[in-house]
Design a protein around this motif. Structure first.
Motif, PDB file in Angstrom:
ATOM      1  N   HIS E 226       0.821  -1.209   0.000  1.00  0.00           N
ATOM      2  CA  HIS E 226       0.000   0.000   0.000  1.00  0.00           C
ATOM      3  C   HIS E 226       0.860   1.268   0.000  1.00  0.00           C
ATOM      4  O   HIS E 226       0.559   2.243  -0.700  1.00  0.00           O
ATOM      5  CB  HIS E 226      -0.921  -0.012   1.219  1.00  0.00           C
ATOM      6  CG  HIS E 226      -1.699   1.250   1.390  1.00  0.00           C
ATOM      7  ND1 HIS E 226      -2.655   1.663   0.477  1.00  0.00           N
ATOM      8  CD2 HIS E 226      -1.657   2.218   2.336  1.00  0.00           C
ATOM      9  CE1 HIS E 226      -3.168   2.807   0.881  1.00  0.00           C
ATOM     10  NE2 HIS E 226      -2.581   3.172   1.985  1.00  0.00           N
ATOM     11  N   LEU E 229       2.272   1.733  -3.502  1.00  0.00           N
ATOM     12  CA  LEU E 229       1.255   2.089  -4.503  1.00  0.00           C
ATOM     13  C   LEU E 229       0.680   3.488  -4.287  1.00  0.00           C
ATOM     14  O   LEU E 229       0.200   4.123  -5.232  1.00  0.00           O
ATOM     15  CB  LEU E 229       0.109   1.066  -4.468  1.00  0.00           C
ATOM     16  CG  LEU E 229       0.456  -0.329  -4.984  1.00  0.00           C
ATOM     17  CD1 LEU E 229      -0.652  -1.317  -4.608  1.00  0.00           C
ATOM     18  CD2 LEU E 229       0.643  -0.318  -6.502  1.00  0.00           C
ATOM     19  N   LYS E 234      -2.121  11.097  -4.754  1.00  0.00           N
ATOM     20  CA  LYS E 234      -3.418  11.353  -5.376  1.00  0.00           C
ATOM     21  C   LYS E 234      -3.499  10.578  -6.682  1.00  0.00           C
ATOM     22  O   LYS E 234      -2.478  10.358  -7.336  1.00  0.00           O
ATOM     23  CB  LYS E 234      -3.595  12.844  -5.696  1.00  0.00           C
ATOM     24  CG  LYS E 234      -3.514  13.734  -4.495  1.00  0.00           C
ATOM     25  CD  LYS E 234      -3.979  15.142  -4.831  1.00  0.00           C
ATOM     26  CE  LYS E 234      -3.905  16.001  -3.572  1.00  0.00           C
ATOM     27  NZ  LYS E 234      -4.495  17.317  -3.736  1.00  0.00           N
ATOM     28  N   LYS E 235      -4.715  10.223  -7.067  1.00  0.00           N
ATOM     29  CA  LYS E 235      -4.881   9.518  -8.333  1.00  0.00           C
ATOM     30  C   LYS E 235      -4.329  10.328  -9.494  1.00  0.00           C
ATOM     31  O   LYS E 235      -3.619   9.818 -10.351  1.00  0.00           O
ATOM     32  CB  LYS E 235      -6.355   9.173  -8.544  1.00  0.00           C
ATOM     33  CG  LYS E 235      -6.792   8.070  -7.588  1.00  0.00           C
ATOM     34  CD  LYS E 235      -8.145   7.488  -7.942  1.00  0.00           C
ATOM     35  CE  LYS E 235      -8.407   6.274  -7.028  1.00  0.00           C
ATOM     36  NZ  LYS E 235      -9.738   5.698  -7.209  1.00  0.00           N
ATOM     37  N   PRO E 240      -2.628   4.547  -7.978  1.00  0.00           N
ATOM     38  CA  PRO E 240      -3.919   3.898  -8.174  1.00  0.00           C
ATOM     39  C   PRO E 240      -4.748   3.837  -6.899  1.00  0.00           C
ATOM     40  O   PRO E 240      -5.959   3.679  -6.974  1.00  0.00           O
ATOM     41  CB  PRO E 240      -3.536   2.495  -8.654  1.00  0.00           C
ATOM     42  CG  PRO E 240      -2.162   2.265  -8.153  1.00  0.00           C
ATOM     43  CD  PRO E 240      -1.500   3.614  -8.113  1.00  0.00           C
ATOM     44  N   VAL E 241      -4.105   3.928  -5.732  1.00  0.00           N
ATOM     45  CA  VAL E 241      -4.843   4.051  -4.472  1.00  0.00           C
ATOM     46  C   VAL E 241      -4.282   5.235  -3.694  1.00  0.00           C
ATOM     47  O   VAL E 241      -3.099   5.555  -3.814  1.00  0.00           O
ATOM     48  CB  VAL E 241      -4.747   2.770  -3.600  1.00  0.00           C
ATOM     49  CG1 VAL E 241      -5.529   1.623  -4.224  1.00  0.00           C
ATOM     50  CG2 VAL E 241      -3.303   2.339  -3.389  1.00  0.00           C
ATOM     51  N   VAL E 242      -5.130   5.904  -2.917  1.00  0.00           N
ATOM     52  CA  VAL E 242      -4.657   7.043  -2.122  1.00  0.00           C
ATOM     53  C   VAL E 242      -4.194   6.531  -0.762  1.00  0.00           C
ATOM     54  O   VAL E 242      -4.587   5.450  -0.340  1.00  0.00           O
ATOM     55  CB  VAL E 242      -5.768   8.099  -1.957  1.00  0.00           C
ATOM     56  CG1 VAL E 242      -6.152   8.680  -3.310  1.00  0.00           C
ATOM     57  CG2 VAL E 242      -6.985   7.519  -1.261  1.00  0.00           C
ATOM     58  N   PRO E 243      -3.331   7.301  -0.060  1.00  0.00           N
ATOM     59  CA  PRO E 243      -2.834   6.846   1.238  1.00  0.00           C
ATOM     60  C   PRO E 243      -3.987   6.626   2.216  1.00  0.00           C
ATOM     61  O   PRO E 243      -4.896   7.451   2.301  1.00  0.00           O
ATOM     62  CB  PRO E 243      -1.943   8.000   1.715  1.00  0.00           C
ATOM     63  CG  PRO E 243      -1.615   8.792   0.499  1.00  0.00           C
ATOM     64  CD  PRO E 243      -2.765   8.609  -0.438  1.00  0.00           C
TER      65      PRO E 243
END
Lengths: 304, 304, 304, 304, 304, 304
Positions: E226, E229, E234-235, E240-243
């Motif tokens: 995570h 990624l 930000k997108k 692809p995923v935000v914190p």
């Protein structure tokens, strides 16, 4: 004299200077063949100089071979010698400005405006300064012309919408007053100051007005400051606060209208038919309309 | 009578109707206890009805137990009985409209406007219709008031900026003309039409004007259509083309100004001090300013 | 012959013309040494001319010294002499078009399409026009090819999703019909018309169809117009209304797909390995994949 | 049984449980009066339970007073008892899936797909899973239906545009394969997993495929991964890389088309005339069209 | 030797090669007059070559007329001969890296990091690679320097905010590890790989770590993935995923801070007064401040 | 005492008051049955009152029937009685603040900071005020805690990046100083002032500092003002100018980091497992991680 300078190499470590000298009447090519390094320091971009040299013909055009040059202080210079004048004279602008102020009803707003514009330095610069270094109103007197247009439009809007006439006039005339400190006059050009780039004309304008604002009650002070801070209308357009009073809305809308329509007029200037080039500020080209025969009574050339 | 209806269950398959009957003078609670299903079809939201029944007191308020109801045709109804009137009467708006048209110099633009507004149906609806079902100018005569405000502001702008007076007036008065087909009058309310939602008021306005445009030369036709199509100013604000003539810019800017300042006035209405609630259209609250004692000569209550 | 022209000064007030003459077979440099000003008016960018002069060799290449030139009317010209042809012949496109129409079930949609395409002028231009002056389908027959692709894809989608076959076909074939008036054919190029820039191809298409739409019931008329007006899918992409019917969604999505995949194919054309240059429309470069030995049976070179 | 639970206080520290028990056939109110705390742990939202108790009538409806409950393992449960089925049976979907794969020409892409779908666990879940927990294809078999629709559309597009048939089919069938790990099946519902929220279905899908990808050459591996990573089309729509191959563009466009048109169909379901409610995913309402008399041969009810 | 090559035509089908040979010490002009086509294949942009030829003087500068050239393998080359070194030596970076790892408390995070950096190939490349090909840290050792800065800042933040020290350190040191596969070393330059452009450094980094992650429990594995990624925050910035965990936020914020402040330092480098040029990454110019006389004790030149 | 008030009608023109009295220890329901209108004026939202009345039990909870109430001046009140305290005491914050200042090297920046914080009123309020009324640091001492965190982070960054230590410390400690005027203390709450909403805390902070700035040279004055004006980092985030010096960048980045990480900690507070609710400021939910058995030596519970 306004100029650009381009070093050019011939042999290693040998240079001459190639530049253009400009003033309000036109421009001429210039060269320096001797004393390149010392003249290089004097012939600065955007700064006026006084030169001596010989005029020669080169490839069918005149050229000055400069032999001596002295820097000139801005105070010795008449800005009109270097910068294009706008459509209105200083006298016309001053008359309209005073007309707007003096037809206000008696109110603290009126006396506030009188105090600001009785400052001779503010008055003089306000009538001389451009409103921008590019985009719109970038000519002598542009700041006064733009501020007056915004004030007149706000006073027109005050007839249809419930606005305080004196507050909206104060805000309209002074919304861009910080530009007096955002640009400085070098004698040959208006250029952005360090302060202008670091703090912006809203902040600089507020500070100029603080001594005059002190005599007003706090909430009225806050409202005048609010108009100046919010006059770009949106955060992404550079205002730290958005308009939250009717008068702040009116000044934002009149400023937006004045800047767009003046840019439209500037882009169309000198284009007599068809389409203009793409304009980055308007993000489109403009259509000039067709030239109509005045005898036929066309739609857009009104008869009288 | 304007109404809402809420079905309510008591036992399985037994219902009564609970609703509110509204007109321009106020509202009253209503109930139907008998003939629920047939009256349910007649008492439609946004449609006028004529009812008979008995008035009772319930929890300290009056309530009508409706026994009979007939639908009413929009033609039998005076819109003023159901919809709030704006600040100007039909006669005042008509006078201002004709004043704007008749002071134009003789030109094809003038005769074009005369032909459009000599159509009795257009003229009548134009003076009756609201400019929106919410947000701004959502009262009887709102469309005319808004269009006139835009036209007057454009004519004011034409003094400072180089605009064709007749073209900008044509564009300003007709930019929203498609709203006559975007909304229909049910007798008790103005509601969006299917056509309005599918095609939008720009397209519907252009089609209304096509017969009148035919007499003009192609390029002038294209310019009038351009003003209507571009009057929202930006693609993301709903215009398929952006303004590309000075007159299209002026109509966009005056429309933007009119809609914002009218919304500001609407939000402030009835709020006498401090801050209004957050407004979704303006994306902020508004500050009312302080109430000033008129004797003390405050900044914002101008003296005379 | 397609050309560009560059004035060049030698001595004050003396010029020659320097340009390139282009047609579909290639280009050649040209010069005018005599009669510069009158030939300047005839040799217009994007317009065809017939020239007479002498051919010389200059720096190893041929050059035409033009002595006489006459403008040529677009009617005398075969567009194929100047503009690149697309991958399908007029006959192939016409056959696919008629195939799409004639396999529709009997319906008002079918007879509507027949009426539109029985207009010889519409049919002829529809098969000739490009779909754009750049970006995608910018070749002869591009408009028909693009419209057919969109229609075929919509008919494919109609099998999986509940769509009216005739409505979606009408919308797909006619969504860009206004391009016939957005571009005009000069004889040597397709160029944007004033009308096209001021009103856009959606509005121009709707007006072309109005006489044909009149025979349909109002709500079906509104739905066809809706597809045309909403086919860019979003306001910020230029549609004044967003898609609100299944058929409007299908046309938007098929148009989006066709324009992207055609652009992808165009960018990749002639690039045989590695990465293409950055493309502004797609906002990226494209990867060609690796060239595979067909014997080894790679993943992407399918065997049969 | 699917359920919600609401604690409710009567006296300090006394509670009963109020909830709804749901399955695919309907729902019934439930209460727990005794053993509140222990049953509270068993009756979990989104998890299946087996209950025993008495059925009573309350306010004209049935209600279960639950006395005992046991949790049920997902393995004991048939998902069809709790979750709505989609329009196609498992058998229909499996047949279409195998049809797509087996009609591919012999190629490494074909054997790659066979290896993936020969994994019994992947095959079984792929045919059971929904494609979303809301928005589109949120029913049993939704993932397979959506993936098949995307693959069929990509194969259709491959006829008009130059695409590798096997690559685009691989990408289309597997673009959402990570949803098998993004959602888990509780026995009564599909819910987001921690892994799914932290890593997203693109990443989870790639990891599932890694063992199968190992047999392919690196550049082909990278292209398959590229399709999965880029299938949302834009960074702001959640793809860490944008499409850069024709096949990646095709999968993005078909996915976009499938998700929009399926949502359109879902929103219109059960609405027979006029307009639907506003839909947040489509950002508009939808128009149903008018119901037409099939005898009159309307435009949108095609005859045969 | 780093070089560029420009074909140039003299007569039809005759060419010479014109290029620049670069290494870390400077550059020299080069030409090939004989064997143009075969040398053209050897002298590839961004690839090292060994050349033989004669040195001549041309227009006051040296020039190499290349007669022979052989390609050089990256393994034979010391990157320091071609690429600028950063401010820290390999030894300094390695010491800081090991210091960060070895001062962690005993935990699975510590042993995970040890296992990753005990891989000699990862360790060697990690200390050599740049962090970018432009924008920030684009020098030898830039990746290690940037990762260490981010880790040190995260450890500082862990004192004020509740963060897992080992998790945040793992995430910080490895967030950009995929750059080892996003760029490849040609011997003379770091260039984007096909894999890097198609899959991105986040995905490539995750795959590198998978073997090391396997020993951790699933939820901890998901949290490390995570962080990688989501580290762009930000997108629209490419994640692809935000914190969604405190540690992911910390790595995103420290990465954002490190990249901005390093770019600020790079832009200011070598500019000693006034304003820098406009920088596209920072979207502004920067102000250097004024040079202060150290005797006067200015605000910004702190005394000691 | 903090309270809310709800009018409630029983019969026409009869009301009672229903409200909640709050302080830092908890809340209690309240009613007024007599003297409703006069007590309504005294019991104002967000203002402290002293009440007398009788305590009764109603539906199992205590309730105060208020008979008399007097407003209380903010000066009589200890804010700690009404507002939650933060994690650090006033004494702790003051010690850290003075530590930061006094470890600065001797410089004009140091003496500037001393002069500001030697103003007793500024010092006292700075240590008491919250940093926000919501979102982050909205507790007593929050402004000092936030400013100190930003300053400490900036001093940490100054070790890695070339920053003026005294300038960045001045900017960090004072960037939010205007919040002292953006919020006022009513005795029971901190509420936005009219000035705060109209002018914003950046402008109000600058005005507070003007007397202290006067002793500095103009360019240094401009740089301190620049940090305050640019600390939101982007125009759309509310800064009228973007950061243009290294120190302005550092303060923006540390402020951004502090506000995000403090919000993360606040959202996670009291949530011990699984996922938090969606947070509008962070635009996501947060994951708490799993609770680990400390004996097993998990990754995220570091051992020592």
């Amino acid at each position: 004299m306004y100029k650009q300078m381009v070093p050019f190499n011939n042999k290693p470590n040998e240079y001459y200077l190639k530049f253009t000298l400009k003033d309000a009447t036109g421009e001429v090519a210039g060269r320096v063949w001797q004393g390149v390094f010392s003249l290089n320091d004097i012939l600065r971009n955007d700064y006026p100089v006084r030169v001596r040299g010989s005029v020669v013909e080169f490839k069918g055009a005149l050229q000055i071979n400069v032999e001596e040059a002295q820097p000139v202080s801005p105070d010795e210079v008449d800005a009109r010698d270097f910068i294009p004048e706008g459509p209105y004279s200083k006298e016309q602008l001053e008359k309209r400005l005073d007309g707007i102020i003096e037809t206000l009803p008696k109110s603290p707003g009126l006396s506030f405006l009188r105090r600001v514009f009785n400052n001779e330095s503010i008055r003089k610069d306000f009538l001389l300064w451009p409103a921008a270094t590019s985009i719109h109103h970038n000519w002598l007197g542009g700041l006064a012309q733009h501020s007056i247009e915004v004030a007149e439009q706000c006073q027109f809007l005050a007839k249809s919408y419930k606005l305080s006439l004196s507050l909206v006039t104060v805000g309209a005339l002074l919304h861009d007053i910080g530009k007096l400190k955002e640009y400085s006059f070098t004698g040959a050009a208006f250029t952005l100051t360090d302060e202008g780039r670091l703090n912006g004309h809203m902040q600089l304008g507020l500070e100029m007005l603080l001594p005059y604002l002190e005599e007003l009650p706090p909430i009225e002070r806050a409202q005048i400051k609010h108009i100046i801070l919010s006059h770009h209308g949106k955060k992404e357009w550079g205002s730290p606060v958005v308009p939250q009073t009717p008068e702040a809305y009116a000044v934002f809308l009149a400023d937006y209208t004045s800047s767009k329509l003046t840019r439209v007029a500037t882009v169309l200037e000198g284009v007599t038919s068809g389409w203009t080039d793409y304009d980055r500020f308007l993000e489109s080209s403009l259509f000039t309309g067709e030239i109509q025969d005045s005898q036929s009574g066309s739609l857009f050339d009104d008869l009288d």
